[in-house]
Design a protein around this motif. Structure first.
Motif, PDB file in Angstrom:
ATOM      1  N   ASP A 143       0.747  -1.019   0.153  1.00  0.00           N
ATOM      2  CA  ASP A 143       0.274  -0.526  -0.290  1.00  0.00           C
ATOM      3  C   ASP A 143       0.519   1.101   0.315  1.00  0.00           C
ATOM      4  OD1 ASP A 143      -2.467  -1.432   0.069  1.00  0.00           O
ATOM      5  OD2 ASP A 143      -2.573  -1.275   2.239  1.00  0.00           O
ATOM      6  N   ALA A 144       2.447   1.380   0.141  1.00  0.00           N
ATOM      7  CA  ALA A 144       2.937   2.618   0.369  1.00  0.00           C
ATOM      8  C   ALA A 144       3.458   2.878  -1.271  1.00  0.00           C
ATOM      9  CB  ALA A 144       3.716   2.405   0.938  1.00  0.00           C
ATOM     10  N   PRO A 145       3.674   4.141  -1.366  1.00  0.00           N
ATOM     11  CA  PRO A 145       3.773   4.738  -2.475  1.00  0.00           C
ATOM     12  C   PRO A 145       5.206   4.411  -3.157  1.00  0.00           C
ATOM     13  CG  PRO A 145       4.064   6.648  -0.734  1.00  0.00           C
ATOM     14  CD  PRO A 145       3.151   5.281  -0.262  1.00  0.00           C
ATOM     15  N   ASP A 146       5.402   3.983  -3.935  1.00  0.00           N
ATOM     16  CA  ASP A 146       6.851   4.054  -4.688  1.00  0.00           C
ATOM     17  C   ASP A 146       7.429   5.216  -5.111  1.00  0.00           C
ATOM     18  OD1 ASP A 146       5.192   3.979  -6.437  1.00  0.00           O
ATOM     19  OD2 ASP A 146       6.360   1.680  -7.202  1.00  0.00           O
ATOM     20  N   LEU A 147       6.971   6.515  -5.016  1.00  0.00           N
ATOM     21  CA  LEU A 147       6.928   7.554  -6.186  1.00  0.00           C
ATOM     22  C   LEU A 147       7.266   8.988  -5.213  1.00  0.00           C
ATOM     23  CD1 LEU A 147       6.068   7.006  -9.719  1.00  0.00           C
ATOM     24  CD2 LEU A 147       8.782   6.571  -9.156  1.00  0.00           C
ATOM     25  N   GLN A 148       7.569   9.839  -5.212  1.00  0.00           N
ATOM     26  CA  GLN A 148       7.449  10.896  -4.612  1.00  0.00           C
ATOM     27  C   GLN A 148       7.808  11.712  -5.760  1.00  0.00           C
ATOM     28  OE1 GLN A 148      10.303  12.366  -1.633  1.00  0.00           O
ATOM     29  NE2 GLN A 148       9.162  14.277  -1.029  1.00  0.00           N
ATOM     30  N   LEU A 149       6.769  12.953  -5.570  1.00  0.00           N
ATOM     31  CA  LEU A 149       7.120  13.998  -6.718  1.00  0.00           C
ATOM     32  C   LEU A 149       7.040  15.366  -5.981  1.00  0.00           C
ATOM     33  CD1 LEU A 149       3.795  14.142  -9.271  1.00  0.00           C
ATOM     34  CD2 LEU A 149       6.477  12.722  -9.465  1.00  0.00           C
ATOM     35  N   THR A 150       7.682  16.312  -6.850  1.00  0.00           N
ATOM     36  CA  THR A 150       7.724  17.706  -5.772  1.00  0.00           C
ATOM     37  C   THR A 150       7.888  18.979  -6.988  1.00  0.00           C
ATOM     38  OG1 THR A 150       9.199  16.489  -3.399  1.00  0.00           O
ATOM     39  CG2 THR A 150       9.746  19.104  -3.630  1.00  0.00           C
ATOM     40  N   VAL A 151       7.127  19.399  -6.071  1.00  0.00           N
ATOM     41  CA  VAL A 151       6.524  21.335  -6.841  1.00  0.00           C
ATOM     42  C   VAL A 151       8.056  21.981  -6.862  1.00  0.00           C
ATOM     43  CG1 VAL A 151       5.166  22.311  -8.054  1.00  0.00           C
ATOM     44  CG2 VAL A 151       4.255  19.688  -6.968  1.00  0.00           C
ATOM     45  N   PHE A 152       8.406  22.726  -7.684  1.00  0.00           N
ATOM     46  CA  PHE A 152       9.309  23.454  -7.677  1.00  0.00           C
ATOM     47  C   PHE A 152       8.179  24.779  -8.534  1.00  0.00           C
ATOM     48  CE2 PHE A 152      12.198  20.519  -6.566  1.00  0.00           C
ATOM     49  CZ  PHE A 152      12.321  20.704  -5.129  1.00  0.00           C
ATOM     50  N   PRO A 153       8.110  26.113  -7.869  1.00  0.00           N
ATOM     51  CA  PRO A 153       7.900  26.938  -8.927  1.00  0.00           C
ATOM     52  C   PRO A 153       8.387  28.213  -9.856  1.00  0.00           C
ATOM     53  CG  PRO A 153       8.252  28.398  -6.200  1.00  0.00           C
ATOM     54  CD  PRO A 153       8.538  26.468  -6.353  1.00  0.00           C
ATOM     55  N   ARG A 154       9.676  27.653  -9.635  1.00  0.00           N
ATOM     56  CA  ARG A 154      10.979  27.592 -10.581  1.00  0.00           C
ATOM     57  C   ARG A 154      12.415  27.013 -10.340  1.00  0.00           C
ATOM     58  NH1 ARG A 154      10.592  33.351 -12.001  1.00  0.00           N
ATOM     59  NH2 ARG A 154      11.983  32.871 -13.872  1.00  0.00           N
ATOM     60  N   VAL A 155      12.979  26.811 -11.377  1.00  0.00           N
ATOM     61  CA  VAL A 155      13.926  25.398 -11.551  1.00  0.00           C
ATOM     62  C   VAL A 155      15.240  26.291 -10.548  1.00  0.00           C
ATOM     63  CG1 VAL A 155      15.029  24.561 -12.793  1.00  0.00           C
ATOM     64  CG2 VAL A 155      13.357  25.880 -13.803  1.00  0.00           C
ATOM     65  N   ILE A 156      15.125  25.774  -9.243  1.00  0.00           N
ATOM     66  CA  ILE A 156      16.194  25.806  -8.323  1.00  0.00           C
ATOM     67  C   ILE A 156      16.602  25.176  -7.616  1.00  0.00           C
ATOM     68  CG2 ILE A 156      14.584  28.202  -8.052  1.00  0.00           C
ATOM     69  CD1 ILE A 156      13.387  26.497  -5.262  1.00  0.00           C
ATOM     70  N   GLU A 157      16.212  23.558  -7.976  1.00  0.00           N
ATOM     71  CA  GLU A 157      16.566  22.261  -7.461  1.00  0.00           C
ATOM     72  C   GLU A 157      18.325  22.840  -7.449  1.00  0.00           C
ATOM     73  OE1 GLU A 157      17.817  18.425  -5.717  1.00  0.00           O
ATOM     74  OE2 GLU A 157      18.179  19.787  -7.355  1.00  0.00           O
ATOM     75  N   PRO A 158      18.886  22.040  -6.086  1.00  0.00           N
ATOM     76  CA  PRO A 158      20.460  22.887  -6.924  1.00  0.00           C
ATOM     77  C   PRO A 158      21.146  21.451  -7.402  1.00  0.00           C
ATOM     78  CG  PRO A 158      20.114  21.843  -4.565  1.00  0.00           C
ATOM     79  CD  PRO A 158      18.927  22.348  -5.009  1.00  0.00           C
ATOM     80  N   HIS A 159      20.719  20.301  -7.444  1.00  0.00           N
ATOM     81  CA  HIS A 159      21.053  19.474  -8.596  1.00  0.00           C
ATOM     82  C   HIS A 159      21.227  19.199 -10.253  1.00  0.00           C
ATOM     83  CE1 HIS A 159      21.214  17.308  -4.377  1.00  0.00           C
ATOM     84  NE2 HIS A 159      21.979  16.710  -4.973  1.00  0.00           N
ATOM     85  N   LEU A 160      19.845  19.631 -10.178  1.00  0.00           N
ATOM     86  CA  LEU A 160      19.988  19.647 -11.776  1.00  0.00           C
ATOM     87  C   LEU A 160      20.075  21.075 -11.963  1.00  0.00           C
ATOM     88  CD1 LEU A 160      17.503  19.527 -14.458  1.00  0.00           C
ATOM     89  CD2 LEU A 160      15.980  20.956 -12.928  1.00  0.00           C
ATOM     90  N   VAL A 161      19.957  22.230 -11.529  1.00  0.00           N
ATOM     91  CA  VAL A 161      20.700  23.249 -12.114  1.00  0.00           C
ATOM     92  C   VAL A 161      22.414  23.425 -11.987  1.00  0.00           C
ATOM     93  CG1 VAL A 161      21.723  26.033 -10.993  1.00  0.00           C
ATOM     94  CG2 VAL A 161      19.300  24.991 -10.898  1.00  0.00           C
ATOM     95  N   LYS A 162      22.824  21.994 -11.498  1.00  0.00           N
ATOM     96  CA  LYS A 162      24.306  22.503 -11.593  1.00  0.00           C
ATOM     97  C   LYS A 162      24.149  21.210 -12.479  1.00  0.00           C
ATOM     98  CE  LYS A 162      28.641  20.575  -9.497  1.00  0.00           C
ATOM     99  NZ  LYS A 162      28.193  20.070  -7.685  1.00  0.00           N
ATOM    100  N   LYS A 163      23.501  20.230 -13.282  1.00  0.00           N
ATOM    101  CA  LYS A 163      23.293  19.280 -14.915  1.00  0.00           C
ATOM    102  C   LYS A 163      22.906  20.312 -15.676  1.00  0.00           C
ATOM    103  CE  LYS A 163      22.096  14.556 -15.961  1.00  0.00           C
ATOM    104  NZ  LYS A 163      23.653  14.431 -15.213  1.00  0.00           N
ATOM    105  N   ILE A 164      21.541  21.049 -15.730  1.00  0.00           N
ATOM    106  CA  ILE A 164      21.889  21.854 -16.441  1.00  0.00           C
ATOM    107  C   ILE A 164      22.928  22.229 -17.722  1.00  0.00           C
ATOM    108  CG2 ILE A 164      20.454  23.358 -17.236  1.00  0.00           C
ATOM    109  CD1 ILE A 164      17.823  22.574 -15.890  1.00  0.00           C
ATOM    110  N   GLN A 165      23.543  23.264 -15.944  1.00  0.00           N
ATOM    111  CA  GLN A 165      24.869  24.671 -16.707  1.00  0.00           C
ATOM    112  C   GLN A 165      26.110  23.558 -17.438  1.00  0.00           C
ATOM    113  OE1 GLN A 165      25.807  26.102 -12.423  1.00  0.00           O
ATOM    114  NE2 GLN A 165      24.664  27.935 -13.336  1.00  0.00           N
ATOM    115  N   LYS A 166      26.172  21.959 -16.979  1.00  0.00           N
ATOM    116  CA  LYS A 166      26.725  21.056 -17.617  1.00  0.00           C
ATOM    117  C   LYS A 166      26.679  20.744 -18.550  1.00  0.00           C
ATOM    118  CE  LYS A 166      29.340  19.309 -13.315  1.00  0.00           C
ATOM    119  NZ  LYS A 166      29.948  18.042 -12.403  1.00  0.00           N
TER     120      LYS A 166
END
Length: 531
Positions: free
Chosen positions: A315-338
């Motif tokens: 019954d437990a979920p196996d995926l988690q969504l997190t909603v950011f109003p802007r592209v501020i998640e640091p892992h993604l910003v770093k990856k996009i820049q590269k």
């Protein structure tokens, strides 16, 4: 105080409060670590504040009495998302419900796994408009009821532990450390027979300390095969959509802080004065003051969702969504820049991360050794200083013989999660307020989406498991069920590395509860020894 607070980073940790589920502890199947036992530690740590603002409209029909599984007198404040949610959050929940998916119970923390499934607003460790860390709650600080650290605490700053010291009988006697600035080496020794060395450097650095101390597979002090293995995370991929001009303007005001700064600081100081003077406020006055704190008293985002994929085990979920109003998640910003030099950073966009909660994927910690000059050139200033003192940082890699991080099932689940995000955003109101899908792009489907997931999954920094706890018949366990390191005496580990299976959601609250449980175990064992 600032240096210490960075161990539960006030600036970089979002302060999301998500507890482990009972099913997590059932999966551990370890004596002394049942849900009933751990629930008491979650409650002991928590000061749940649920009256500071009106209930968001989505949950107005739910029972608002404080349930028995919440803590009300602990040192760490837990706060529901209030009136200052970001502009995207309610639109996401509306679209999620319009898509036929459920509303989760408010806050996502009901112990019933099925009540976590759905969309909602997160809870956060925030006290009077300021993010609240464990260090501040227990050791004192500006935002704490505790004014000074405990008298029995002595902290050596600007110092790095190199290794644990042992006598000839595999008994820990202290630690060897050095001052980062001067390079002066010193040792600290246990003072009596009841004392212990307790490692709490985290799932990445604690294995390095064990390696340095001769504790690993084939180690000179203790032969423990599991050191550095079983490293787990919540692998995450990103979906990015352009925002319509109107919504972009609303979302951007979250980060236009100048106009709100005076109101924020005045309201925070007012709450602090009220707390220190023991004054009372009516619920209406409290809600008005917190409304004045505004978005600066939040983590900058509010909404998320937990999903059950077609491959979910129970019954437990196996995926988690997190909603950011802007592209501020640091892992993604770093990856996009590269990797995406052409990415239109100037285009206002929202981000939804899709995290896998029960991945097959495993990494391994490899001990830091002397590195070449070529690799040295890419080190940070701190890493270079450590290298000069003979301390190398560990590396994270795939286990021997493993060519890919994600299993095929992991890829299937994450790809399904991306498609679910697309489906939700095809419903109003977000369908009317978002534009082009920038990442991964609408043409990336099927096998191409699978390839994208493999190539673009990111670390979530929810690292656990590299010094796993286990029963006596588990050959890969590094610590026993009382967190004592196998093969030696007077040495324990109390950090995320002891978690044998990654929890269902953000890990911070679970690590804190483990530390609370460890304090009980240490006290119990010390009393037994002194009898």
């Amino acid at each position: 105080q600032h240096t210490l607070a960075n161990f539960t980073p006030t600036l970089f940790l979002s302060r999301i409060y998500i507890r482990s589920l009972p099913t997590d502890f059932h999966r551990w199947n370890l004596t002394g670590w049942s849900w009933d036992i751990m629930l008491q530690h979650f409650k002991t740590l928590e000061n749940f504040v649920d009256h500071r603002w009106a209930v968001p409209r989505f949950w107005s029909e739910q029972n608002q009495t404080t349930p028995s599984w919440r803590g009300r007198e602990g040192p760490v404040a837990t706060l529901s998302s209030g009136p200052s949610v970001d502009a995207v959050a309610p639109l996401f929940v509306e679209s999620f419900l319009a898509s036929g998916s459920p509303l989760a119970e408010r806050g996502f923390n009901n112990p019933n796994p099925s009540r976590r499934v759905g969309a909602g607003y997160y809870e956060f460790n925030i006290n009077n408009g300021v993010r609240h860390s464990i260090v501040e709650a227990f050791l004192g600080g500006w935002n704490s009821d505790t004014s000074t650290p405990p008298a029995n605490l002595f902290v050596k700053t600007d110092s790095t532990v190199r290794r644990v010291l042992f006598d000839g009988q595999n008994m820990a006697t202290g630690v060897e450390y050095f001052h980062l600035g001067s390079g002066v080496e010193e040792s600290a020794f246990l003072q009596d027979s009841n004392s212990e060395v307790i490692l709490a450097a985290g799932a990445i650095m604690t294995p390095q300390l064990l390696f340095n101390s001769g504790i690993f597979e084939g180690g000179s002090v203790a032969d423990i095969p599991g050191v550095g293995k079983n490293l787990q995370d919540h692998p995450v991929v990103s979906v990015v959509f352009e925002l319509s001009p109107g919504l972009a303007q609303e979302a951007s005001t979250i980060y236009t802080v100048a106009n709100d700064m005076d109101s924020y600081f005045n309201s925070v100081q007012e709450l602090k004065d009220i707390q220190e003077q023991g004054l009372n406020m009516t619920i209406e006055e409290m809600q008005e003051t917190f409304a004045n704190i505004g978005v600066l008293g939040t983590s900058g985002f509010s909404a998320g969702a937990f999903l059950r994929s077609p491959w979910a085990r129970d019954d437990a979920p196996d995926l988690q969504l997190t909603v950011f109003p802007r592209v501020i998640e640091p892992h993604l910003v770093k990856k996009i820049q590269k990797t995406r030099k052409d990415f239109p950073f100037s285009a206002p966009a929202m981000l939804i991360t899709v995290a896998l909660l029960d991945a097959d994927a495993r990494h391994q910690i490899y001990p830091g050794v002397g590195q070449s000059d070529e690799k040295s050139s890419s080190k940070s200033k701190t890493q270079k200083k450590l290298s000069e003192r003979g301390f190398e940082m560990p590396t994270i890699g795939l286990p021997p013989g493993q060519s890919q991080y994600l299993s095929d099932k992991d890829v299937e689940k994450l790809s399904w999660g991306v498609e679910e995000v697309r489906r939700v955003l095809s419903f109003a109101p977000l369908s009317l307020k978002t534009g082009t899908e920038l990442i991964p792009g609408t043409s990336v489907v099927g096998d191409a989406l699978h390839q994208h997931v493999r190539a673009n999954q990111m670390a979530n920094s929810h690292w656990v498991g590299s010094t796993k706890m286990g029963s006596s018949d588990d050959p890969m366990a590094v610590v026993d069920e009382r967190l004592r390191v196998r093969g030696v005496d007077r040495l324990r580990i109390v950090d995320a590395g002891v978690i044998p299976h990654v929890p269902n959601g953000n890990t911070h609250s679970t690590v804190s509860a483990i530390a609370s449980r460890a304090a009980d175990l240490i006290t119990e064992d010390r009393l037994k020894t002194s009898e």
